[in-house]
Structures are given as C-alpha cells and as structure tokens.
Design an enzyme around this catalytic site. Structure first.
Site, PDB file in Angstrom:
ATOM      1  N   TYR A 232      11.537 -18.885  -5.529  1.00  0.00           N
ATOM      2  CA  TYR A 232      12.809 -19.463  -5.100  1.00  0.00           C
ATOM      3  C   TYR A 232      12.588 -20.826  -4.444  1.00  0.00           C
ATOM      4  O   TYR A 232      13.235 -21.824  -4.810  1.00  0.00           O
ATOM      5  CB  TYR A 232      13.493 -18.505  -4.127  1.00  0.00           C
ATOM      6  CG  TYR A 232      14.763 -19.043  -3.517  1.00  0.00           C
ATOM      7  CD1 TYR A 232      15.951 -19.080  -4.243  1.00  0.00           C
ATOM      8  CD2 TYR A 232      14.787 -19.512  -2.204  1.00  0.00           C
ATOM      9  CE1 TYR A 232      17.120 -19.569  -3.683  1.00  0.00           C
ATOM     10  CE2 TYR A 232      15.953 -20.004  -1.634  1.00  0.00           C
ATOM     11  CZ  TYR A 232      17.111 -20.022  -2.376  1.00  0.00           C
ATOM     12  OH  TYR A 232      18.269 -20.517  -1.809  1.00  0.00           O
TER      13      TYR A 232
ATOM     14  N   LYS B 259      13.626 -24.729  -5.680  1.00  0.00           N
ATOM     15  CA  LYS B 259      14.366 -25.672  -4.843  1.00  0.00           C
ATOM     16  C   LYS B 259      13.570 -26.964  -4.656  1.00  0.00           C
ATOM     17  O   LYS B 259      14.124 -28.069  -4.719  1.00  0.00           O
ATOM     18  CB  LYS B 259      14.665 -25.042  -3.483  1.00  0.00           C
ATOM     19  CG  LYS B 259      15.592 -23.834  -3.537  1.00  0.00           C
ATOM     20  CD  LYS B 259      16.948 -24.178  -4.097  1.00  0.00           C
ATOM     21  CE  LYS B 259      17.901 -23.003  -4.053  1.00  0.00           C
ATOM     22  NZ  LYS B 259      19.218 -23.314  -4.655  1.00  0.00           N
TER      23      LYS B 259
END
Length: 215
Positions: A124, A128
């Site tokens: 994750y 990003k």
C-alpha cells in the site's frame, strides 16, 4: 468566481466532504466530479460525469480546469486483488494527472498517505510512494500532496482494519512523541484541501501529519 475544479474519488470519504465544501465555497464556479458510479449532486454548480477509468483518455476534454483534486483510492479487499488495487491507486490516478497536465491544469492536489515510499515493504505505501514520485515529475505549476495518518469518518463500505485502528490509535497517540500520528477526520482533510486551493503559490509541497491540522 470563474474557475473550474475537478474531483476524482468524489464518492469516497474525503471526496464526498470535499464536494460538499467546494459547493458552498466561492473559489470555483463549476465543480466536475468524475466517478465510476452516479453521485448525488449537492449543488447546481456540481456536474457529475460517469467515466470509464480503463479508457480515461476518452474523457480528456473534461480535464479543462484550473484545479484537480485527486482523492481516488481503494483497498486490496475492495478491488479484489493487489493488481486491481494498483490499477486504481496508481494507474488510474497517474493517467488522470497526465491528462490534467496536458490540459493545462495549474494546481494538482493529491491525497496520499503517511509513510508513502516507493521502496516500502508495504504494498500500500509502496503504491502511494510510486504515485507521488510519478506525479511530481509532471509540469503542474503547483502540486500539493497530503499525507494523513488514519482517516476517521463514515464510509459507505466497511474497513475492519481501519475501524480497529480508529479505536486503538487515538489511545496510542497519547504517548509522548506520538501525538503527531493521531487520526484525522476525512472532512478535516477536505477542508485543508479547500484552503490550499485558495492560495496562490508555486512548486511542490508535501503536508505531513500535524501540518494537516493547521489552518
């Protein structure tokens, strides 16, 4: 009040608050929300467009605007796989940013995450970080990247991990030195984005944790 704004992710937690707040703000005359499913229109100056993010280039004419707010995002559970999450969190958002840059959008605002890093062990946070790295190379006059900690607020879907974190993290953040990692309401992040959009600045700014609580 002559400017136009675009919002990606307007059906999500931050995007929903952002749409409502911009609808009541005089900065923008028109607000375009680009969504995958219909959105309830909250104002006569909000225009919802259903787009196919797999063929986003077909919506290129819609990116004629002054400001792009990018709040799009999903989870692996929602998307169904890590590859599907990558398409939403990186590919869709980067394509939108490219189209906006090509259309002459001046200010690009992105909701990222605390700890975003293209070399992170977390998939994750790696996504990003990769997106941040990509969009900062695009020729926007101004780029604002917001890196909040855990987001609080009512969502239209359940995220068990975040629900647990919303209980535990405020308690943990009372320990010395950890207050800056405290959770933040989605509407507060949206409010910060609205205030940033009113400012006339240039360059790249990354707002982390405590900076998001500041006026």
């Amino acid at each position: 009040m002559t400017q136009r704004a675009i919002i990606l992710g307007a059906t999500g937690l931050i995007g929903g608050h952002l749409t409502e707040q911009l609808a009541g703000d005089e900065t923008f005359a028109e607000i375009l929300t680009l969504t995958r499913r219909p959105q309830t229109v909250v104002s006569s100056k909000v225009y919802n467009h259903i787009v196919d993010f797999e063929r986003l280039e077909e919506a290129a004419p819609l990116f004629q605007a002054h400001t792009l707010f990018s709040c799009l995002g999903t989870t692996r559970r929602q998307a169904g796989s890590l590859a599907a999450q990558y398409r939403v969190d990186v590919e869709y958002q980067y394509k939108a940013a490219q189209l906006a840059a090509e259309a002459g959008v001046s200010h690009y605002l992105l909701v990222s995450s605390s700890g975003a890093n293209p070399n992170s062990a977390s998939a994750y946070l790696r996504m990003k970080g990769e997106l941040e790295e990509k969009v900062t190379k695009l020729p926007f006059k101004r780029i604002s990247i917001l890196q909040p900690s855990l987001l609080l607020g009512n969502r239209n879907h359940s995220r068990p991990g975040e629900q647990l974190g919303a209980i535990l993290l405020p308690l943990i953040c009372k320990l010395p030195g950890l207050r800056r990692y405290r959770p933040i309401e989605g509407r507060a992040v949206a409010g910060k984005m609205v205030r940033l959009s009113r400012q006339e600045q240039t360059g790249i700014e990354i707002l982390r944790l405590d900076q998001l609580f500041n006026p």
